[in-house]
Design an enzyme around this catalytic site. Structure first.
Site, PDB file in Angstrom:
ATOM      1  N   GLY A  15       8.929  10.489  -0.477  1.00 36.43           N
ATOM      2  CA  GLY A  15       8.026   9.861   0.495  1.00 36.43           C
ATOM      3  C   GLY A  15       8.487   8.451   0.835  1.00 36.43           C
ATOM      4  NE  ARG A  76       8.095  14.212  -1.330  1.00 38.48           N
ATOM      5  CZ  ARG A  76       7.037  13.703  -0.695  1.00 38.48           C
ATOM      6  NH1 ARG A  76       6.540  14.315   0.345  1.00 38.48           N
ATOM      7  NH2 ARG A  76       6.486  12.582  -1.112  1.00 38.48           N
ATOM      8  CG  ASP A 107       7.855  11.525  -9.934  1.00 38.54           C
ATOM      9  OD1 ASP A 107       7.956  11.643  -8.683  1.00 38.54           O
ATOM     10  OD2 ASP A 107       6.906  12.001 -10.577  1.00 38.54           O
ATOM     11  CB  THR A 130       6.508   5.960  -4.861  1.00 41.70           C
ATOM     12  OG1 THR A 130       5.199   6.563  -4.734  1.00 41.70           O
ATOM     13  CG2 THR A 130       6.667   5.501  -6.305  1.00 41.70           C
ATOM     14  CG  ASP A 132       2.063   7.898  -5.105  1.00 42.53           C
ATOM     15  OD1 ASP A 132       1.364   7.595  -4.125  1.00 42.53           O
ATOM     16  OD2 ASP A 132       2.708   8.965  -5.181  1.00 42.53           O
ATOM     17  CG  ASP A 134       3.911   7.878  -9.376  1.00 42.10           C
ATOM     18  OD1 ASP A 134       4.834   7.179  -8.892  1.00 42.10           O
ATOM     19  OD2 ASP A 134       3.728   9.060  -9.037  1.00 42.10           O
ATOM     20  NE  ARG A 176       3.357  12.814  -5.459  1.00 47.97           N
ATOM     21  CZ  ARG A 176       3.796  13.660  -4.544  1.00 47.97           C
ATOM     22  NH1 ARG A 176       3.511  14.927  -4.640  1.00 47.97           N
ATOM     23  NH2 ARG A 176       4.510  13.247  -3.531  1.00 47.97           N
ATOM     24  CG  HIS A 258       0.774  10.458   5.861  1.00 47.44           C
ATOM     25  ND1 HIS A 258      -0.064  11.528   5.761  1.00 47.44           N
ATOM     26  CD2 HIS A 258       1.858  10.729   5.089  1.00 47.44           C
ATOM     27  CE1 HIS A 258       0.496  12.442   4.962  1.00 47.44           C
ATOM     28  NE2 HIS A 258       1.654  11.982   4.543  1.00 47.44           N
TER      29      HIS A 258
HETATM   30  O1  F6P Z   1       4.147   9.913  -3.124  1.00 51.60           O
HETATM   31  C1  F6P Z   1       3.670   9.293  -1.977  1.00 51.60           C
HETATM   32  C2  F6P Z   1       2.602  10.141  -1.334  1.00 51.60           C
HETATM   33  O2  F6P Z   1       2.146   9.483  -0.161  1.00 51.60           O
HETATM   34  C3  F6P Z   1       1.413  10.506  -2.237  1.00 51.60           C
HETATM   35  O3  F6P Z   1       0.496   9.461  -2.392  1.00 51.60           O
HETATM   36  C4  F6P Z   1       0.868  11.714  -1.525  1.00 51.60           C
HETATM   37  O4  F6P Z   1       0.197  12.562  -2.423  1.00 51.60           O
HETATM   38  C5  F6P Z   1       2.111  12.381  -0.992  1.00 51.60           C
HETATM   39  O5  F6P Z   1       3.138  11.393  -0.953  1.00 51.60           O
HETATM   40  C6  F6P Z   1       1.975  12.985   0.378  1.00 51.60           C
HETATM   41  O6  F6P Z   1       3.162  13.606   0.701  1.00 51.60           O
HETATM   42  P1  F6P Z   1       3.548  14.152   2.162  1.00 51.60           P
HETATM   43  O7  F6P Z   1       3.804  12.971   3.048  1.00 51.60           O
HETATM   44  O8  F6P Z   1       4.771  14.954   1.935  1.00 51.60           O
HETATM   45  O9  F6P Z   1       2.367  14.945   2.633  1.00 51.60           O
END
Ligand code: F6P
Length: 328
Positions: A15, A76, A107, A130, A132, A134, A176, A258
């Site tokens: 992300g 990803r 991660d 990130t 997050d 985390d 997340r 987002h």
């Molecule tokens: O890891 C960053 C993040 O924005 C998380 O907070 C969220 O759960 C996830 O990515 C959303 O992913 P995507 O943009 O692939 O829907």
């Protein structure tokens, strides 16, 4: 003895997070400063597999420090999860004469980097990015501070309506499986209650808090709900659940989504990105591999990538205490 490093590759994966561009810039400029060549890899590990490379010099990264997202793009990559995919990536790096790689991400990015480094004995250094927050072994990840400011600004706006209409707002934030965004933004925005994935007693406590708030004469409330919280209900079901307990609540739900990932990075994220980018190139020059460059107690540190991805869910008890006291 480790191999002499002449050319460093840099990519962003997973992300996107505000500050990724500033980190790429710092890596490129540090390479230039130390007379090393630098190659940008587009679209993360997928671009590595496809050899989507471009030579970057100090001027290639002008005017990017203030931009959100990542100009190198991000994916990803499922193919990189396969041994064949990683072999193709290694072939492309060898063809391009790249000696080491800086991977900027979370991660998933670091897990891929560990596999790759183990299989091909290839130097990899990670930069945690990130929203997050985390990642183990660093106090902050890139993008987290900017995301917090975005969330607080959004909740401040929501508060105007909550207070004008005497409403209860449930606001869902990202993160997340981590509650860092929720807990910190909840305190910063003055929320009445905060639900996070690391705590089980969330829903009961939330109802209790609402009762107390009412008894204390509050006419509007804001509850921050981390997307990964474990009540087993999504945020709309939570709203219904509260309404079933007390029909007098005029409840609205707001899912921030987002917008939390975008926007110009805060000064904190730009400075952090600059420190970590320089630290990454210097770690490679020192012959380090499979380390993440993080920030701990204001110091730039080198943490094994395996440690960085082994994060256990934990609640900052002091923050929880402060949240409880300040929401009375
Ligand atoms: O890891 C960053 C993040 O924005 C998380 O907070 C969220 O759960 C996830 O990515 C959303 O992913 P995507 O943009 O692939 O829907």
């Amino acid at each position: 003895m480790s191999k002499k490093i002449n050319k460093i590759g840099v990519l962003t994966s997973g992300g996107d997070a505000p500050g990724m561009n500033a980190a790429i810039r710092a890596v490129v400029r540090a390479c230039s400063y130390y007379h090393l060549e630098c190659v940008g890899v587009y679209r993360g590990y997928q671009g590595l597999i496809e050899g989507d490379f471009e030579k970057l010099d100090a001027r290639s990264v002008r005017n990017v420090i203030n931009r959100g997202g990542t100009f190198l793009k991000s994916t990803r990559s499922l193919e990189f999860k396969t041994k064949e995919g990683r072999k193709k990536a290694h072939d492309k790096l060898t063809e391009a004469g790249v000696d080491a790689l800086v991977v900027i991400g979370g991660d998933g990015t670091f897990t891929g980097g560990v596999f790759f480094s183990d299989e091909f004995n290839f130097p990899i250094v990670g930069i945690p990015a990130t929203i997050d927050n985390d990642i183990n072994g660093t106090d902050y990840t890139l993008g987290y501070d900017t995301a917090l400011n975005t969330v607080v600004e959004a909740i401040d706006k929501i508060r105007d309506t909550a207070s004008s209409h005497n409403r209860l707002f449930l606001v869902e934030v990202m993160g997340r499986d981590a509650g860092d965004i929720a807990l910190n933004s909840g305190i910063g925005a003055g929320a009445e209650e905060i639900l996070i994935p690391e705590e089980d007693a969330g829903v009961e406590r939330m109802l209790e808090s609402l009762k107390k708030s009412k008894a204390a004469g509050k006419t509007s409330s804001i509850i921050v709900v981390a997307e990964g919280e474990k009540s087993g209900k999504n945020i709309f079901q939570l709203a219904e659940f509260i309404h079933e307990q007390d029909e007098s609540y005029d409840i609205r739900v707001s899912v921030l989504g987002h917008i939390q990932r975008g926007g110009s990075p805060s000064c904190f994220d730009r400075v952090l990105a600059s420190k970590l980018g320089v630290g990454a190139v210097e770690a490679i020059m020192d012959g380090k591999t499979k380390v993440m460059i993080g920030l701990h107690h204001q110091n730039v540190v080198r943490v094994p990538l395996e440690t960085a991805i082994k994060g256990e869910p934990k609640v900052d008890k002091e923050l929880r205490r402060v949240a409880d006291i300040t929401s009375v």
